[in-house]
Write a protein that holds these residues in place. Structure first.
Motif, PDB file in Angstrom:
ATOM      1  N   LYS A  45    -117.910  75.490  17.360  1.00 35.04           N
ATOM      2  CA  LYS A  45    -117.313  74.270  16.807  1.00 35.04           C
ATOM      3  C   LYS A  45    -117.682  73.030  17.619  1.00 35.04           C
ATOM      4  O   LYS A  45    -117.898  71.953  17.051  1.00 35.04           O
ATOM      5  N   TRP A  98    -109.673  72.137   3.309  1.00 34.34           N
ATOM      6  CA  TRP A  98    -110.587  72.676   4.310  1.00 34.34           C
ATOM      7  C   TRP A  98    -111.132  71.575   5.210  1.00 34.34           C
ATOM      8  O   TRP A  98    -111.262  70.428   4.811  1.00 34.34           O
ATOM      9  N   ASN A  99    -111.487  71.997   6.425  1.00 38.14           N
ATOM     10  CA  ASN A  99    -112.060  71.103   7.422  1.00 38.14           C
ATOM     11  C   ASN A  99    -113.557  71.376   7.516  1.00 38.14           C
ATOM     12  O   ASN A  99    -113.987  72.520   7.643  1.00 38.14           O
ATOM     13  N   SER A 117    -119.056  75.794  10.779  1.00 38.85           N
ATOM     14  CA  SER A 117    -119.078  76.752  11.892  1.00 38.85           C
ATOM     15  C   SER A 117    -119.061  78.184  11.388  1.00 38.85           C
ATOM     16  O   SER A 117    -119.802  79.041  11.883  1.00 38.85           O
ATOM     17  N   GLU A 118    -118.245  78.450  10.361  1.00 43.68           N
ATOM     18  CA  GLU A 118    -118.145  79.807   9.809  1.00 43.68           C
ATOM     19  C   GLU A 118    -119.390  80.187   9.026  1.00 43.68           C
ATOM     20  O   GLU A 118    -119.901  81.304   9.149  1.00 43.68           O
ATOM     21  N   ASP A 127    -114.827  73.459  10.526  1.00 48.26           N
ATOM     22  CA  ASP A 127    -114.512  74.887  10.441  1.00 48.26           C
ATOM     23  C   ASP A 127    -115.430  75.599   9.445  1.00 48.26           C
ATOM     24  O   ASP A 127    -115.922  76.699   9.710  1.00 48.26           O
TER      25      ASP A 127
END
Length: 642
Positions: free
Chosen positions: A21, A7-8, A14-15, A11
């Motif tokens: 982003k 995972w980043n 942001s989610e 991301d």
């Protein structure tokens, strides 16, 4: 099916927080690279955050810290597994894909080296891992497990023992596979789960024992003490609809063994996950023998490993969100308390009421800096005697407001003060009730002793009550927020979490109002964003040595205050022009530079005979700046002037 990738952090944040982003990227740069504080970003970098408030920024920093902790722990775990010589691609990918500490612990459990070994650990120790890997990696081929049977070896002496060990290893493998953890996150959501609480068997048993041993009076008292949990003796609610106070009450009831709590998962969701599970691990199987081994593994893996993980995570997330909601209530109440409108320019009589030790009184000047008088009167004394003592104080010092603490004997003291005001006949003399939580604790602190060394601790609390009325923010920052009585369930919340949140509110309030650099004490300065304790001490020492600050730029001449610290804290400092009108507008600073006006004379070195300058000093001109009494940051002064 493609395996999930690592995972980043951009991301995920942001989610989770529903932030764009590009805004997350800006925040990451400001928080981690530029080391900006939350108040500074909230006020002076709005264009880069799309106007985010301090509360949301603080949620961002907390989420970021949690994810960084997960990354750090995953790296540490990979190193430990590598040292054991057991780090393969599947374990590495599982650790990298984990997004929570619970998931990391779930994957890392076999490598912890605990004395208590799992069933998979025992099978691995018997050397059956090769058999399980062959079966999973070659599902289309037929496998003969008899070749792993070893006569006389406990756990491998029969074919059924080998099959049992292989099943345990397969259960462990598929439960910790990255695709499994990813699917768990997708399928098991809170709105598919129920929380159920019932009266505990321990309580039922204790009540049965009590009914036969204690009197009816004691039993009634016991029932009254447990009345608060009766709402949850037969309680059932969808997790997503639970209120935070309900979660905290249920958790406390469970900790006190009054309640038994369960999380129930929807049958439809369980069936959906097991269907995916079977499809994922049985789709390439061609032989019935292999299918007969894998099918029980899937059901056992779900019931023994996956389901407990889901239930633990549900309770953990529920408790965490309840704690955060509770902390938000604390913060909201504290903010209202700190930002209460001050009563400025009036002499105040502070009264700390009490029966046993009497009512302690302290009269403060209109600025709050001078204690004009102190005294004590007892509510049990005759009315005329009390009235005469208070009238004498009024005639000598003409106080305009009376602040009465809301503790013991508050109501009786209020009646007496009301009677006194009627006798005085001054329509401008008023009284009000002041929250005195934490005043007695503050009165015995080192800071109170430093401020009022010759005053009895009982009288210090009266001074604190008067100052709270004159300037709530300045006085209340001296007291730990947890002692201010601004919320509930504070003992159920992690002390570090509560302290950090409440301190951040104090910082927000202090930076919102601003701090007069020439008047503020150590308590107020220590809550300015960007300043550390050592820097606060150096500012106070500089002020004591050189006098008042004339402008913000002089902060850079304080030892330990660099450009970065100045950038972060300068906008929250105020310099009132009234305080610097009569002050000298220059200061002599030690320096080794040669491009300034040097004050000194040449002299010879007695050993070398060469001349050298005495310690060089430059005269720096300082003039007041009207913008220093506003919230405008020094970096924007030129734009403001234009």
């Amino acid at each position: 099916m493609e395996e999930p990738e690592e995972w980043n952090i951009i991301d995920v944040v942001s989610e989770k927080l529903d932030i764009r982003k590009n805004v997350v990227e800006n925040l990451l740069r400001m928080v981690e690279k530029e080391e900006c504080t939350v108040p500074f970003i909230a006020r002076y970098r709005k264009e880069q955050t799309r106007g985010m408030e301090a509360d949301k920024l603080r949620k961002f920093t907390e989420t970021l810290q949690d994810l960084r902790d997960v990354q750090k722990k995953a790296t540490s775990m990979m190193k430990n597994v590598e040292k054991q010589g057991k780090l393969d691609m599947q374990v590495k990918q599982s650790l990298k894909c984990a997004q929570t500490i619970d998931e990391l612990n779930h994957v890392y459990a076999p490598y912890k080296g605990d004395k208590k070994h799992s069933l998979a650990d025992r099978a691995r120790a018997l050397g059956l891992e090769e058999a399980s890997k062959f079966l999973l990696e070659h599902p289309k081929e037929k496998i003969n497990l008899r070749i792993w049977v070893r006569k006389g070896v406990e756990g491998r002496s029969t074919l059924s023992d080998v099959e049992k060990g292989v099943r345990h290893l397969i259960c462990d493998f598929i439960a910790k596979h990255p695709s499994t953890l990813e699917q768990v996150r997708k399928i098991f959501q809170n709105h598919y789960m129920m929380l159920e609480s019932k009266v505990s068997t321990v309580k039922l048993k204790s009540e049965a024992d009590l009914s036969s041993k204690v009197s009816q009076q004691k039993q009634t008292s016991k029932d009254e003490s447990d009345h608060k949990y009766q709402l949850y003796y037969n309680f059932r609610c969808q997790i997503s609809k639970l209120k935070s106070y309900q979660v905290l009450a249920i958790n406390r009831g469970e900790a006190q063994k009054q309640l038994t709590v369960k999380v129930l998962i929807s049958d439809r969701i369980e069936d959906s996950f097991i269907h995916w599970y079977k499809l994922r691990w049985l789709r390439d199987v061609k032989h019935d023998k292999v299918r007969d081994i894998l099918l029980p593994c899937i059901e056992d893996s779900y019931n023994r490993l996956i389901k407990p993980l889901v239930l633990r995570k549900a309770r953990s997330d529920l408790t965490k969100s309840a704690h955060m909601a509770s902390v938000e209530v604390f913060c909201r109440n504290l903010r209202k308390l700190l930002l209460t409108a001050p009563v400025r320019g009036k002499a105040v009589l502070g009264v700390d009421p009490g029966f046993k030790n009497g009512c302690k009184c302290a009269i403060l000047s209109s600025t709050g800096n001078v204690i004009l008088a102190t005294d004590i009167f007892n509510l049990r004394q005759p009315l005329q005697e009390r009235m005469g003592k208070l009238r004498q104080l009024y005639q000598n010092h003409k106080f305009e407001v009376v602040g009465i603490g809301n503790g013991t004997a508050c109501r009786e003291t209020e009646q007496f003060i009301s009677t006194f005001i009627k006798h005085v006949g001054n329509p401008n003399l008023v009284y009000c009730i002041v929250n005195e939580d934490g005043a007695s604790i503050y009165s015995v602190t080192k800071e109170a002793e430093t401020e009022m060394p010759n005053l009895d601790p009982n009288l210090r609390s009266a001074v604190s009550i008067a100052r709270r009325l004159q300037d709530p923010l300045v006085e209340l920052v001296k007291i730990e927020p947890k002692h201010l009585g601004v919320g509930m369930y504070q003992h159920d919340i992690a002390s570090n979490m509560l302290k950090a949140a409440l301190n951040s509110v104090v910082v927000d309030c202090v930076t919102l109002v601003g701090v007069d650099l020439n008047v503020a004490g150590p308590s107020l300065l220590s809550h300015v964003a960007g300043l550390k304790a050592g820097q606060v001490k150096k500012i106070l020492d500089w002020r004591k040595k050189n006098g008042k600050f004339i402008n913000r730029q002089q902060l850079l001449e304080v030892p330990g205050i660099g450009a970065k610290t100045y950038e972060q804290c300068a906008g929250f400092m105020r310099i009132s022009q009234k305080n610097v009108q009569d002050h000298e507008n220059c200061i002599i600073v030690d320096d080794d530079s040669t491009d300034e006006t040097i004050v000194g004379r040449k002299r010879k070195n007695k050993f070398t005979g060469k001349t050298r300058s005495e310690k060089k000093r430059r005269i720096v001109e300082h003039t007041p700046n009207l913008l220093d009494q506003t919230w405008i940051h020094p970096e924007a002064y030129e734009v403001t002037k234009k």
